[in-house]
Design a protein around this motif. Structure first.
Motif, PDB file in Angstrom:
ATOM      1  N   UNK A  19       0.850  -1.190   0.000  1.00 38.44           N
ATOM      2  CA  UNK A  19       0.000   0.000   0.000  1.00 38.44           C
ATOM      3  C   UNK A  19       0.887   1.242   0.000  1.00 38.44           C
ATOM      4  N   UNK A  20       0.718   2.073  -1.011  1.00 38.87           N
ATOM      5  CA  UNK A  20       1.553   3.270  -1.133  1.00 38.87           C
ATOM      6  C   UNK A  20       0.654   4.487  -1.314  1.00 38.87           C
ATOM      7  N   UNK A  21       1.053   5.632  -0.774  1.00 34.42           N
ATOM      8  CA  UNK A  21       0.261   6.858  -0.971  1.00 34.42           C
ATOM      9  C   UNK A  21       0.420   7.396  -2.385  1.00 34.42           C
ATOM     10  N   UNK A  22      -0.623   8.034  -2.870  1.00 34.83           N
ATOM     11  CA  UNK A  22      -0.592   8.643  -4.203  1.00 34.83           C
ATOM     12  C   UNK A  22      -1.114  10.070  -4.091  1.00 34.83           C
ATOM     13  N   UNK A  23      -0.697  10.892  -5.035  1.00 33.49           N
ATOM     14  CA  UNK A  23      -1.097  12.304  -5.030  1.00 33.49           C
ATOM     15  C   UNK A  23      -2.357  12.552  -5.841  1.00 33.49           C
ATOM     16  N   UNK A  24      -2.672  11.633  -6.746  1.00 36.72           N
ATOM     17  CA  UNK A  24      -3.851  11.810  -7.601  1.00 36.72           C
ATOM     18  C   UNK A  24      -4.879  10.729  -7.297  1.00 36.72           C
ATOM     19  N   UNK A  25      -6.127  11.028  -7.598  1.00 39.53           N
ATOM     20  CA  UNK A  25      -7.208  10.075  -7.355  1.00 39.53           C
ATOM     21  C   UNK A  25      -7.379   9.198  -8.589  1.00 39.53           C
ATOM     22  N   UNK A  26      -6.479   8.262  -8.738  1.00 41.03           N
ATOM     23  CA  UNK A  26      -6.509   7.401  -9.909  1.00 41.03           C
ATOM     24  C   UNK A  26      -7.424   6.207  -9.680  1.00 41.03           C
ATOM     25  N   UNK A  27      -7.758   5.526 -10.766  1.00 38.70           N
ATOM     26  CA  UNK A  27      -8.638   4.369 -10.671  1.00 38.70           C
ATOM     27  C   UNK A  27      -8.017   3.298  -9.772  1.00 38.70           C
ATOM     28  N   UNK A  28      -8.868   2.707  -8.931  1.00 38.26           N
ATOM     29  CA  UNK A  28      -8.408   1.632  -8.059  1.00 38.26           C
ATOM     30  C   UNK A  28      -7.800   2.097  -6.758  1.00 38.26           C
ATOM     31  N   UNK A  29      -7.812   3.395  -6.496  1.00 33.65           N
ATOM     32  CA  UNK A  29      -7.199   3.883  -5.259  1.00 33.65           C
ATOM     33  C   UNK A  29      -8.229   3.930  -4.127  1.00 33.65           C
ATOM     34  N   UNK A  30      -7.703   4.039  -2.938  1.00 31.68           N
ATOM     35  CA  UNK A  30      -8.525   4.204  -1.728  1.00 31.68           C
ATOM     36  C   UNK A  30      -8.356   5.640  -1.252  1.00 31.68           C
ATOM     37  N   UNK A  31      -9.468   6.364  -1.210  1.00 28.84           N
ATOM     38  CA  UNK A  31      -9.454   7.752  -0.748  1.00 28.84           C
ATOM     39  C   UNK A  31      -9.948   7.774   0.693  1.00 28.84           C
ATOM     40  N   UNK A  72     -19.271   5.853  13.401  1.00 31.14           N
ATOM     41  CA  UNK A  72     -19.617   5.343  12.069  1.00 31.14           C
ATOM     42  C   UNK A  72     -18.459   5.461  11.082  1.00 31.14           C
ATOM     43  N   UNK A  73     -18.387   4.498  10.195  1.00 29.65           N
ATOM     44  CA  UNK A  73     -17.464   4.545   9.060  1.00 29.65           C
ATOM     45  C   UNK A  73     -18.304   4.494   7.790  1.00 29.65           C
ATOM     46  N   UNK A  74     -18.132   5.476   6.939  1.00 23.87           N
ATOM     47  CA  UNK A  74     -18.815   5.472   5.655  1.00 23.87           C
ATOM     48  C   UNK A  74     -17.906   4.900   4.579  1.00 23.87           C
ATOM     49  N   UNK A  75     -18.372   3.853   3.911  1.00 20.02           N
ATOM     50  CA  UNK A  75     -17.612   3.228   2.823  1.00 20.02           C
ATOM     51  C   UNK A  75     -18.383   3.487   1.532  1.00 20.02           C
ATOM     52  N   UNK A  76     -17.799   4.275   0.655  1.00 22.22           N
ATOM     53  CA  UNK A  76     -18.461   4.660  -0.595  1.00 22.22           C
ATOM     54  C   UNK A  76     -17.782   3.921  -1.743  1.00 22.22           C
ATOM     55  N   UNK A  77     -18.570   3.146  -2.469  1.00 17.06           N
ATOM     56  CA  UNK A  77     -18.066   2.413  -3.628  1.00 17.06           C
ATOM     57  C   UNK A  77     -18.555   3.106  -4.891  1.00 17.06           C
ATOM     58  N   UNK A  78     -17.629   3.649  -5.644  1.00 18.76           N
ATOM     59  CA  UNK A  78     -17.967   4.247  -6.937  1.00 18.76           C
ATOM     60  C   UNK A  78     -17.503   3.295  -8.038  1.00 18.76           C
ATOM     61  N   UNK A  79     -17.639   3.729  -9.251  1.00 19.20           N
ATOM     62  CA  UNK A  79     -17.233   2.864 -10.352  1.00 19.20           C
ATOM     63  C   UNK A  79     -15.736   2.705 -10.484  1.00 19.20           C
ATOM     64  N   UNK A  80     -14.963   3.584  -9.825  1.00 17.88           N
ATOM     65  CA  UNK A  80     -13.518   3.566 -10.038  1.00 17.88           C
ATOM     66  C   UNK A  80     -12.707   3.534  -8.743  1.00 17.88           C
ATOM     67  N   UNK A  81     -13.241   4.070  -7.654  1.00 18.65           N
ATOM     68  CA  UNK A  81     -12.464   4.154  -6.413  1.00 18.65           C
ATOM     69  C   UNK A  81     -13.341   3.730  -5.236  1.00 18.65           C
ATOM     70  N   UNK A  82     -12.687   3.534  -4.100  1.00 21.26           N
ATOM     71  CA  UNK A  82     -13.387   3.309  -2.841  1.00 21.26           C
ATOM     72  C   UNK A  82     -13.012   4.447  -1.899  1.00 21.26           C
ATOM     73  N   UNK A  83     -14.008   5.005  -1.230  1.00 24.77           N
ATOM     74  CA  UNK A  83     -13.805   6.161  -0.355  1.00 24.77           C
ATOM     75  C   UNK A  83     -14.293   5.798   1.044  1.00 24.77           C
ATOM     76  N   UNK A  84     -13.491   6.091   2.045  1.00 23.91           N
ATOM     77  CA  UNK A  84     -13.932   5.928   3.436  1.00 23.91           C
ATOM     78  C   UNK A  84     -14.035   7.311   4.068  1.00 23.91           C
ATOM     79  N   UNK A  85     -15.110   7.508   4.825  1.00 20.78           N
ATOM     80  CA  UNK A  85     -15.366   8.804   5.456  1.00 20.78           C
ATOM     81  C   UNK A  85     -15.574   8.572   6.949  1.00 20.78           C
ATOM     82  N   UNK A  86     -14.800   9.262   7.777  1.00 17.34           N
ATOM     83  CA  UNK A  86     -14.940   9.158   9.233  1.00 17.34           C
ATOM     84  C   UNK A  86     -14.792  10.541   9.854  1.00 17.34           C
TER      85      UNK A  86
END
Length: 310
Positions: free
Chosen positions: A12-24, A89-103
């Protein structure tokens, strides 16, 4: 705060851009950050604001192919906190390209993935990653439940000789944590069970096996929470009576000591009066009086022991 990570051959490595397949990973976002995410991924704004409500219940929602899975997760509070464990609560958002967690704040479950504690996960397989977060949440509940049980056992050992309410208050705070756990686990279990017939997640056979394990762990955690809650509720009433009994024992001891001291004090008080007293001219008067005082105390002690007061 927004940070992004992606799984590569190096882990798992950090990235600067929100590319496909990343975890935000989104933690306590500002309105500007929420607007940026909504505009970028076309997701309802409620998908980002609902997980920031500490009282939000576990559930899932679907909007134009985007899925929100909201699950409640345990968190260990700092040592100075009154209540040792809470749930958030943990919000897990699944989009067509990325997964986003919100806390709202940093949570222990997501830290496991960042620290490398969890292996064999890939941010690019969004469904499996979401299921792993839910699975690790159930395991975290089980771990903290064992900690609570160990803490209650330690309190139980100390309560046997306690005469104050401090330990009872600690037990009461543990009970509060268990109430939070029970409510959250019940909500999580209901939400997770809906996965099986809602078809919001297209699962492979391997992912379905992970889902089944998650259901089992959730049920086990809920059963453990119910058992520990019942035990602590029973302990609270029992040890309140024990503390009262310990106080009574101390009071009985102090009263007995007062009685034993009062007998020689009575004799000394009589011979301290400025009137003519027997043996006042006898050279052995002091020794005789001391003997009488000791004998009176010894007799009083014998009577108290005989009556099983001491």
């Amino acid at each position: 705060m927004i940070s992004a990570y992606i799984t590569t051959h190096e882990g798992l490595v950090p990235v600067d851009t929100w590319e496909d397949g990343c975890w935000i990973k989104v933690v306590n976002p500002t309105e500007k950050e929420i607007s940026l995410l909504v505009e970028r991924f076309g997701v309802w704004v409620e998908f980002f604001t609902d997980p920031l409500d500490v009282d939000e219940r576990a559930r899932f929602e679907v909007d134009e192919g985007n899925v929100l899975i909201l699950i409640r997760s345990p968190r260990r509070e700092p040592e100075e906190a009154v209540i040792p464990y809470i749930t958030l609560p943990i919000g897990i958002i699944l989009t067509g390209h990325v997964i986003i967690t919100v806390t709202l704040t940093e949570v222990d479950v997501l830290d496991e993935f960042l620290s490398g504690w969890v292996r064999n996960f890939d941010t690019r397989t969004r469904t499996r990653f979401a299921l792993q977060i839910c699975y690790r949440t159930a395991l975290r509940f089980l771990r903290y439940l064992k900690d609570i049980n160990r803490m209650s056992s330690q309190i139980e050992m100390n309560l046997h000789r306690s005469t104050t309410n401090v330990l009872l208050l600690d037990l009461f705070n543990l009970h509060k944590s268990l109430v939070f756990f029970t409510t959250s686990l019940r909500s999580n279990s209901l939400m997770v069970e809906k996965f099986s017939y809602s078809n919001i997640l297209e699962m492979t056979d391997e992912e379905h096996d992970l889902y089944e394990e998650m259901v089992i762990e959730n049920k086990q955690a809920l059963e453990m929470a119910n058992i520990y809650t019942s035990i602590i509720m029973g302990m609270t009433g029992t040890f309140a009576s024990i503390i009262n009994n310990n106080v009574n024992v101390v009071m009985k001891l102090l009263t007995s000591i007062t009685i034993l001291i009062s007998l020689p004090t009575l004799i000394a008080s009589i011979y301290g009066m400025n009137v003519h007293l027997p043996l006042q001219d006898n050279p052995f008067a002091f020794s005789f009086i001391m003997f009488c005082a000791v004998a009176a105390s010894a007799l009083g002690l014998f009577i108290l022991v005989r009556w099983k007061v001491l």
